[in-house]
Scaffold this active site. Structure first.
Site, PDB file in Angstrom:
ATOM      1  N   CYS A 158      64.137  47.400  61.790  1.00  0.00           N
ATOM      2  CA  CYS A 158      64.410  47.188  63.235  1.00  0.00           C
ATOM      3  C   CYS A 158      65.840  47.651  63.701  1.00  0.00           C
ATOM      4  O   CYS A 158      65.885  48.431  64.502  1.00  0.00           O
ATOM      5  CB  CYS A 158      63.948  45.699  63.690  1.00  0.00           C
ATOM      6  SG  CYS A 158      64.580  44.683  62.664  1.00  0.00           S
ATOM      7  N   TYR A 159      66.898  47.111  62.992  1.00  0.00           N
ATOM      8  CA  TYR A 159      68.197  47.439  63.109  1.00  0.00           C
ATOM      9  C   TYR A 159      68.525  48.898  62.911  1.00  0.00           C
ATOM     10  O   TYR A 159      69.272  49.610  63.636  1.00  0.00           O
ATOM     11  CB  TYR A 159      69.383  46.760  62.190  1.00  0.00           C
ATOM     12  CG  TYR A 159      69.429  45.383  62.624  1.00  0.00           C
ATOM     13  CD1 TYR A 159      69.821  44.968  63.745  1.00  0.00           C
ATOM     14  CD2 TYR A 159      69.270  44.414  61.530  1.00  0.00           C
ATOM     15  CE1 TYR A 159      70.330  43.444  64.140  1.00  0.00           C
ATOM     16  CE2 TYR A 159      69.478  42.871  61.923  1.00  0.00           C
ATOM     17  CZ  TYR A 159      70.064  42.599  62.895  1.00  0.00           C
ATOM     18  OH  TYR A 159      70.340  41.152  63.283  1.00  0.00           O
TER      19      TYR A 159
END
Ligand SMILES: NC(=O)c1ccc[n+]([C@@H]2O[C@H](COP(=O)([O-])OP(=O)(O)OC[C@H]3O[C@@H](n4cnc5c(N)ncnc54)[C@H](OP(=O)(O)O)[C@@H]3O)[C@@H](O)[C@H]2O)c1
Length: 334
Positions: A149-150
């Site tokens: 996600c990051y």
């Protein structure tokens, strides 16, 4: 197309199911999780009542392979690599949401995830599933390593500037809602601990740092070095990354703008906001990555935002499936 979701009771599994139920071309035919006794999925999550009444039980790989052609692994790392080889050997399309197949250098994976990799053969053929940059490879893939996600928001926000060599001294200061860590039962992951709280963690050794560096180096064709500090904020979902950098020469906002427009002209899920800076409320519940930036002298601040469970996980996994199976890229996602 019949699909299976392994890890159905986790945050990303539940989100995947929500998206797949809306998808015009697929039918969910198998679910599993680590579970004490088999029960209807709609009993565990009542909001699926009348929409998905399949039984959710412990994994039975033979049954999953018999019932489904596409297999989503919404499982913790290590667990994914113990299941994926079976499905690959059966000729299934496997989309893995964990980090198990994301790293080209196995040593880096083993260092940051503190475990030996058990499936080097499939690691070699896995394709990193970031559609904005790897669509031709994704189209031919049998095993997708769905991005973290990051990394998704950081890479999309930075790639055009790094590709053109216009940015240096990069610092990614990212904030994530609590679902980023999964449904972890530890006290420090519970609502009452996180409500009203905000903290940074792992400023030098977060496992997403080498993923961001690997992919940005590959895209830009240069060895990228940057700093990355993640934070947890008291929201359920969403990641907002504020990225600081120095421009290598004086450039106008309109020049930077046209770089981003050129890079993402065929990307249906990247929205360029120009000078307006993204906010979580505008991306949560969607598969969009919003990007905005402002420049002063030779300094730039770029802000990117995504829903970590959708563009940062389940939505991107469905986007990859769509590309591989020849469905419209946006099917089930708008
Ligand atoms: N959360 C995010 O924002 C995010 C974003 C991108 C990628 N990811 C990655 O996606 C994967 C899933 O994340 P998540 O947040 O959904 O995690 P989660 O909420 O902890 O869910 C994990 C799921 O896997 C199941 N599971 C665990 N061990 C299992 C086993 N041995 N056999 C069968 N099922 C098993 C769990 O079942 P029980 O609940 O019954 O234990 C649960 O359904 C992770 O690898 C994570 O790193 C997460």
């Amino acid at each position: 197309m019949k699909v299976a979701v392994l890890g159905a009771t986790g945050f990303t599994g539940e989100t995947l199911i929500e998206i797949l139920l809306r998808h015009p071309k697929v039918k969910i035919s198998y679910l599993c999780a680590k579970i004490d006794k088999p029960q209807k999925f709609s009993k565990i999550f009542p909001h699926f009542k009348g929409r998905l009444d399949l039984i959710c039980a412990n994994p039975d790989l033979e049954k999953a392979a018999k019932l489904a052609e596409t297999i989503f692994l919404a499982l913790p790392h290590r667990v994914s690599q113990s299941f994926a080889p079976f499905f690959v050997s059966k000729g299934k399309l496997v989309i893995d949401l964990s980090a198990d197949y994301r790293f080209k250098k196995v040593k880096v994976y083993e260092q940051f995830y503190q475990t030996k990799h058990q499936d080097l053969a499939n690691l070699k053929q896995a394709v990193y599933g970031l559609p904005e940059f790897y669509k031709p490879k994704i189209k031919k893939a049998k095993l997708i390593a769905n991005p973290g996600c990051y990394p998704t928001v950081s890479i999309l926000s930075l790639a055009p500037l790094l590709e053109s060599g216009l940015i240096k001294n990069v610092i990614i200061d990212a904030k994530s809602g609590v679902s980023g860590a999964g449904r972890n039962p530890d006290l420090s992951y519970r609502y009452e601990y996180k409500d009203g709280n905000c903290f940074s963690y792992k400023p030098f050794e977060h496992q997403h740092l080498p993923e961001i560096v690997q992919v940005l180096s590959q895209i830009s064709g240069r060895k990228v070095s940057l700093r990355f500090t993640p934070h947890v904020i008291p929201a359920k979902v969403g990641i907002l990354a504020t990225i600081y950098g120095d421009l290598t020469k004086k450039v106008s906002e309109s020049k930077v703008n046209s770089l981003y427009e050129k890079c993402y002209k065929k990307a249906p899920f990247v929205r360029l906001l120009k000078r307006k800076l993204p906010q979580l409320k505008e991306v949560v519940g969607t598969n969009f990555c919003d990007i905005g930036f402002q420049i002063k002298d030779k300094k730039i601040v770029i802000v990117g935002a995504i829903d970590n469970l959708i563009k940062g996980a389940a939505g991107q996994a469905v986007q990859n499936m769509n590309i591989i199976l020849g469905y419209p890229e946006t099917a089930g996602l708008l």
